[in-house]
Write an enzyme that holds these catalytic residues in place. Structure first.
Site, mmCIF file in Angstrom:
data_model
loop_
_atom_site.group_PDB
_atom_site.id
_atom_site.type_symbol
_atom_site.label_atom_id
_atom_site.label_comp_id
_atom_site.label_asym_id
_atom_site.label_seq_id
_atom_site.Cartn_x
_atom_site.Cartn_y
_atom_site.Cartn_z
ATOM 1 N N ASP A 275 -11.872 -31.353 -55.095
ATOM 2 C CA ASP A 275 -11.615 -32.716 -55.556
ATOM 3 C C ASP A 275 -11.215 -33.562 -54.341
ATOM 4 O O ASP A 275 -10.969 -33.058 -53.246
ATOM 5 C CB ASP A 275 -10.518 -32.714 -56.637
ATOM 6 C CG ASP A 275 -10.514 -33.999 -57.459
ATOM 7 O OD1 ASP A 275 -11.237 -34.948 -57.100
ATOM 8 O OD2 ASP A 275 -9.772 -34.067 -58.456
ATOM 9 N N GLU B 12 -5.774 -41.622 -63.219
ATOM 10 C CA GLU B 12 -4.966 -40.531 -62.654
ATOM 11 C C GLU B 12 -3.757 -41.054 -61.867
ATOM 12 O O GLU B 12 -3.791 -42.136 -61.309
ATOM 13 C CB GLU B 12 -5.854 -39.694 -61.737
ATOM 14 C CG GLU B 12 -6.684 -40.554 -60.799
ATOM 15 C CD GLU B 12 -7.575 -39.743 -59.886
ATOM 16 O OE1 GLU B 12 -7.226 -38.615 -59.554
ATOM 17 O OE2 GLU B 12 -8.630 -40.264 -59.495
HETATM 18 C C1 BGC Z 1 -10.416 -37.194 -59.455
HETATM 19 C C2 BGC Z 1 -11.721 -36.611 -59.916
HETATM 20 C C3 BGC Z 1 -12.872 -37.474 -59.477
HETATM 21 C C4 BGC Z 1 -12.824 -37.680 -57.984
HETATM 22 C C5 BGC Z 1 -13.949 -38.538 -57.447
HETATM 23 C C6 BGC Z 1 -10.464 -37.571 -57.988
HETATM 24 O O1 BGC Z 1 -9.360 -38.318 -57.632
HETATM 25 O O2 BGC Z 1 -9.376 -36.265 -59.681
HETATM 26 O O3 BGC Z 1 -11.700 -36.450 -61.303
HETATM 27 O O4 BGC Z 1 -14.076 -36.882 -59.852
HETATM 28 O O5 BGC Z 1 -11.599 -38.308 -57.647
HETATM 29 O O6 BGC Z 1 -13.741 -39.870 -57.719
#
Ligand code: BGC
Length: 640
Positions: free
Chosen positions: A268, A493
């Site tokens: 990630d 997030e």
């Molecule tokens: C997230 C992922 C995402 C990735 C790409 C990360 O911060 O946890 O879910 O796919 O970023 O944007």
């Protein structure tokens, strides 16, 4: 050896160390040019949430991917033609892109409990991705969220692994299908236990046993692997204080050996940064643990140097690097990428009128209808009579950005219908410390094009409804009933967490923004802002909602409440003041689906896929000892 395995071996034999290491590197688009893709033999590029080319139209995306692809396909003495694969976060529709159909977030789809619908949603999403020349989405999220304080709860279908395990293969099938012209590569994430962290802290630690991990969090992966998912993304969280990104037992022993996953594993966002004190150690540790491709922002050239150095010294066995490259090539061959024309010449790139089409919107509208959950309906006030004189109020009544939630146009979502305070991605200086998710104010990039707000949907069924966001226009002589649309505003997030204290130390926050960036419509820089709130009480998070409801009920007008939210919240006060209460989750662009149901043209049928709390200090999940939530898992009233 079957023909694909033969092709992989033959190609691998031709590859130099530079070419192999480039193949496992995935920089973010703001940090890499097409020229560098060729020079460093890059295997993949991604867009983070809100990181978009040009004016963010499908044509801009096709052009961008076409340039990267063309660079990857130039063959000469130094460079092999291996098609690049481009990845995006199309987690509820291809929603980075302006004008995409935005589906309800996963929590709403869990309430719909309709696996066939899931497959159709995934198929539409695949078409809207393919129509932008892109081949890969980091979806579906198959987290089993166990604590509603987690800001990514809405990305989870359910607290119950059964629904998640039932949906995962269907979503994968809808995206990947026959690997044909309308299909894309899927990625289940975040392996594993991202929904199990203590207090629901994003990227936190999951303190659970091997038995619980296997019983609750691994089954969706088992189902997705069985369905042939081609990629898996690792979680930024830890298991008993060991980061998943360096966890050999999880990645190699369980995922690859035990579950038999033969596609590739991707890290990630800058996920290896915090594994060890030095970046070099982190990179070595993660590759040796079984990571195959590395999602990196600013440090990708450094990463390449470290991997080469440590392969040469033998600290990374050549077989491990070869295995990673083979897995990536396997996905590219299986998906038929070597045979596909350049992005600009692919079938759906040429027919991009399908993007955001009415046919696609109908599927999203159906999903909205099926995801609504009714918690209260005193005196059978719902469904509403179409002849009633209606007032529509509440801050989420006429705001398509709010109803779409996070990961829509901008990383943390947008505040639409009000360009003044809309935020979205704008191009940044790649030299600066600000990676992707920049949130500068910009009118043009912020709009949710197409679809209807909830008020617009209601107004189409019953023309001339009054809209009064704060409810001040409520008048018992003019209104028989008020529909009040309340709830959360968009988040994603980290910033969506609900907890006491700031963002936890050690969190991978560098990815979000610089210390100067702000969220849409806000003055406080993200880094100083901290989580969404401290408690799950809606009246504390959003006191304006109960104020609006009370200002209307105090005039004797009955209130039907529609709540936009990404998780169950404590809403005892709001429930008490409402005659009827419907949870709409983050329904996406097709607000019309709400009107379809509240006026009785369609049944109300959603059932909670998460247990509903009475107080903030309880966190019930189905199957817990002394289980006693306010509304149990599976609850949902229907019309008589
Ligand atoms: C997230 C992922 C995402 C990735 C790409 C990360 O911060 O946890 O879910 O796919 O970023 O944007």
């Amino acid at each position: 050896m079957d023909s694909i395995e033969k092709k992989i071996s033959e190609l691998l034999k031709k590859m130099t160390l530079d070419q192999k290491v480039g193949q496992i590197t995935q920089p973010e688009r703001q940090f890499v040019t097409p020229q560098e893709v060729k020079e460093y033999h890059i295997g993949s590029v991604l867009s983070g949430g809100g990181s978009v080319p040009g004016d963010n139209t499908p044509a801009d995306w096709i052009k961008m991917n076409d340039e990267y692809w063309a660079a990857s396909m130039e063959a000469d003495d130094n460079h092999l033609a291996i098609p690049l694969i481009y990845g995006v976060d199309a987690i509820h529709g291809n929603t980075n892109v302006k004008g995409a159909v935005v589906f309800p977030h996963n929590i709403g789809l869990g309430a719909a409990h309709d696996p066939d619908l899931i497959e159709r949603i995934a198929a539409v999403t695949a078409r809207e991705i393919a129509a932008t020349g892109v081949e890969w989405t980091f979806a579906p999220t198959v987290a089993v969220a166990r604590n509603s304080h987690w800001g990514r709860t809405y990305e989870s279908y359910s607290e119950d692994p059964r629904i998640v395990s039932e949906y995962a293969p269907r979503f994968v099938k809808g995206l990947q299908g026959d690997f044909g012209e309308e299909k894309v590569v899927a990625c289940v994430k975040h392996f594993v236990g991202d929904g199990a962290t203590t207090h629901g802290i994003d990227q936190g630690d999951m303190n659970i046993s091997d038995e619980e991990l296997r019983r609750i969090h691994i089954p969706p992966y088992r189902a997705a692997v069985k369905a042939g998912v081609l990629t898996v993304m690792v979680s930024l969280s830890s298991w008993n204080m060991e980061k998943c990104h360096g966890h050999k037992y999880l990645i190699t022993d369980i995922l690859k050996k035990e579950l038999g996953f033969d596609g590739f594993v991707i890290s990630d966002w800058d996920g290896i940064d915090y594994l060890a004190d030095s970046y070099e150690e982190s990179a070595v540790m993660s590759l040796n643990a079984g990571m195959d491709m590395f999602m990196i922002t600013g440090r990708w050239k450094e990463f390449i140097e470290y991997i080469k150095k440590n392969v040469k010294s033998g600290r990374i066995p050549m077989e491990r690097l070869d295995d990673a490259v083979k897995r990536i090539l396997r996905v590219k061959f299986k998906f038929g990428l070597f045979d596909k024309p350049r992005p600009a010449e692919r079938k759906l790139s040429l027919q991009n009128s399908i993007f955001g089409s009415l046919e696609h919107r109908e599927v999203a509208r159906e999903a909205v209808r099926k995801s609504l959950v009714m918690l209260k309906n005193d005196d059978d006030i719902l469904p509403l009579n179409k002849n009633a004189r209606i007032l529509v109020a509440g801050k989420n009544a006429h705001n398509r950005g709010h109803q779409c939630g996070g990961f829509t146009v901008a990383w943390q979502g947008v505040n639409d219908n009000d360009p003044e305070i809309s935020g979205s991605y704008t191009e940044t200086d790649t030299e600066s410390a600000s990676p992707r998710k920049n949130l500068n104010i910009s009118e043009t990039n912020s709009l949710i094009l197409g679809g209807t707000s909830i008020w617009e949907g209601i107004n189409r069924v019953v023309p001339n409804t009054d809209l009064s966001i704060d409810g001040s226009a409520a008048d018992p002589d003019k209104h028989d009933v008020a529909i009040v649309v309340i709830g959360e505003t968009p988040y994603a997030e980290m910033l969506g967490d609900i907890r006491v204290g700031g963002l936890a130390k050690g969190l991978n926050i560098s990815k979000g923004s610089t210390s100067e960036d702000t969220l849409p419509g806000e003055d406080i820089p993200i880094m100083k802002k901290g989580p969404y709130g401290t408690h799950l009480y809606l009246h504390e998070l959003h006191p304006e909602d109960i104020a609006t409801i009370k200002s209307i009920t105090s005039k004797g007008i009955p209130v039907v409440t529609i709540m936009i939210c990404g998780r169950p919240l404590v809403v005892n006060q709001e429930l008490e003041q409402s005659k009827a209460f419907v949870v709409a989750w983050f329904p996406g662009s097709e607000g019309q689906g709400v009107a379809d149901v509240i006026f009785g043209d369609y049944p109300i049928q959603g059932k909670l896929s998460f247990s509903w709390p009475r107080y903030d200090d309880e966190n019930w999940n189905l199957g817990d000892k002394d289980y006693n939530p306010l509304f149990p898992y599976g609850f949902g009233l229907e019309y008589k």
